[in-house]
Design a protein around this motif. Structure first.
Motif, mmCIF file in Angstrom:
data_model
loop_
_atom_site.group_PDB
_atom_site.id
_atom_site.type_symbol
_atom_site.label_atom_id
_atom_site.label_comp_id
_atom_site.label_asym_id
_atom_site.label_seq_id
_atom_site.Cartn_x
_atom_site.Cartn_y
_atom_site.Cartn_z
ATOM 1 N N ALA A 281 98.556 45.511 -0.039
ATOM 2 C CA ALA A 281 97.694 44.325 0.013
ATOM 3 C C ALA A 281 97.751 43.610 -1.321
ATOM 4 O O ALA A 281 97.489 44.221 -2.371
ATOM 5 C CB ALA A 281 96.256 44.718 0.339
ATOM 6 N N PHE A 282 98.094 42.342 -1.280
ATOM 7 C CA PHE A 282 98.135 41.510 -2.477
ATOM 8 C C PHE A 282 96.843 40.681 -2.519
ATOM 9 O O PHE A 282 96.582 39.890 -1.613
ATOM 10 C CB PHE A 282 99.362 40.605 -2.463
ATOM 11 N N ILE A 283 96.067 40.887 -3.571
ATOM 12 C CA ILE A 283 94.764 40.254 -3.707
ATOM 13 C C ILE A 283 94.814 39.207 -4.813
ATOM 14 O O ILE A 283 95.336 39.467 -5.908
ATOM 15 C CB ILE A 283 93.672 41.299 -4.041
ATOM 16 N N LEU B 144 96.700 43.462 -7.540
ATOM 17 C CA LEU B 144 96.055 42.236 -8.000
ATOM 18 C C LEU B 144 97.119 41.319 -8.576
ATOM 19 O O LEU B 144 97.899 41.730 -9.438
ATOM 20 C CB LEU B 144 95.013 42.555 -9.071
ATOM 21 N N VAL B 145 97.151 40.082 -8.100
ATOM 22 C CA VAL B 145 98.082 39.074 -8.627
ATOM 23 C C VAL B 145 97.225 37.916 -9.134
ATOM 24 O O VAL B 145 96.627 37.180 -8.351
ATOM 25 C CB VAL B 145 99.070 38.588 -7.554
ATOM 26 N N ALA B 146 97.156 37.776 -10.460
ATOM 27 C CA ALA B 146 96.231 36.803 -11.052
ATOM 28 C C ALA B 146 96.790 36.282 -12.364
ATOM 29 O O ALA B 146 97.242 37.071 -13.204
ATOM 30 C CB ALA B 146 94.865 37.443 -11.284
ATOM 31 N N GLY B 147 96.749 34.990 -12.571
ATOM 32 C CA GLY B 147 97.273 34.377 -13.779
ATOM 33 C C GLY B 147 96.471 34.718 -15.019
ATOM 34 O O GLY B 147 95.260 34.962 -14.950
ATOM 35 N N ASP C 69 96.223 49.518 -7.718
ATOM 36 C CA ASP C 69 97.364 50.353 -8.103
ATOM 37 C C ASP C 69 98.258 49.627 -9.092
ATOM 38 O O ASP C 69 98.878 50.266 -9.951
ATOM 39 C CB ASP C 69 98.162 50.736 -6.855
ATOM 40 N N THR C 70 98.335 48.306 -8.974
ATOM 41 C CA THR C 70 99.192 47.498 -9.839
ATOM 42 C C THR C 70 98.496 46.178 -10.125
ATOM 43 O O THR C 70 97.795 45.640 -9.255
ATOM 44 C CB THR C 70 100.562 47.216 -9.163
#
Length: 263
Positions: A177-179, A213-216, A235-236
């Motif tokens: 899951a990409f949040i 988590l994908v966040a700038g 996890d990442t």
């Protein structure tokens, strides 16, 4: 202030006083801090770096600031116009975590939207999302299975939110899951000013084998009213390489698998 300048402060005392002034003023320049404590620029930068490693302050060009409160999130249209190179770089790193045959959740947001053309190159994937633009762009990818979770519509962000969306998510078994988020920091984790988004993000994290988590970096050091999850729940963490070195050190010291995308 004059009394503080006369004190023979040890580093921890000086940093506590620096925090006090930042909480009052919000942001201070390096020059202001050197005058405040009568120390060198190098000492000030060391103090800022140490506090940043601990997630207490955040460096800005020429100074430091305290965590800022995000009152509301920008609209989809506004977000789609900014930081495109950073989003594409992060999307590339995040997409590298996806393998054939996976069931992948893509949270709403323009950063994760940049992953869509990369995921469409796979021969066999199931893409689950609450984002209407993601679904629209995958309409021509008939080789992929696409599931939109439905729920209450958030027109500003072109997504669905709320309990109905979260209930659908909980019926699925996700591999990854990409949040996304508009606010995150070391102390508060991932937060949002929108209560309706919390349960959907939490449901995705509950139903997956791996949370990413994908966040700038520009969103680091801001916080919203509602807490989604601590950073340790991921996890990442994928962000861009403009994240301050001291902040990256603090995240790694806390156990984060931090991936910096080169822009």
């Amino acid at each position: 202030m004059a009394d503080e300048e006369q004190l023979p402060l040890i580093p921890d005392q000086r940093r506590e006083l620096l925090l006090k002034h930042l909480r009052r003023d919000g942001v201070l320049s390096v020059q202001q801090i050197t005058q405040l404590f009568g120390v060198s620029h190098m000492t000030v930068r060391r103090d800022i770096a140490e506090l940043e490693r601990r997630g207490l302050v955040f460096s800005v060009p020429g100074g430091a600031r305290i965590a800022s409160h995000l009152q509301s999130e920008p609209s989809f249209q506004t977000k789609s116009l900014i930081e495109q190179p950073e989003k594409e770089a992060m999307a590339g790193v995040a997409a590298g975590l996806v393998q054939e045959g996976m069931t992948v959740y893509l949270d709403a947001g323009t950063t994760l939207l940049a992953m869509v053309p990369l995921l469409a190159r796979h021969e066999s994937l199931t893409v689950v999302t609450n984002d209407f633009t993601t679904v629209d762009r995958l309409m021509g990818s008939s080789h992929l299975d696409v599931i939109h979770i439905g729920g209450q519509v958030d027109p500003s962000n072109r997504s669905s939110v709320g309990r109905l969306a979260a209930t659908t998510l909980r019926q699925l078994a996700l591999d990854i899951a990409f949040i996304s988020t508009s606010s995150w920091d070391l102390l508060r984790g991932v937060t949002t000013p929108s209560a309706a988004k919390v349960e959907v993000k939490q449901a995705a994290m509950e139903c997956t084998g791996s949370s990413v988590l994908v966040a700038g970096s520009s969103k680091y050091g801001t916080f919203g009213k509602f807490r989604v999850a601590p950073l340790g729940a991921f996890d990442t963490i994928v962000t861009d390489d403009a994240l301050a070195e001291a902040a990256a050190e603090g995240l790694r010291a806390g156990g984060a698998d931090l991936r910096l995308a080169a822009v």
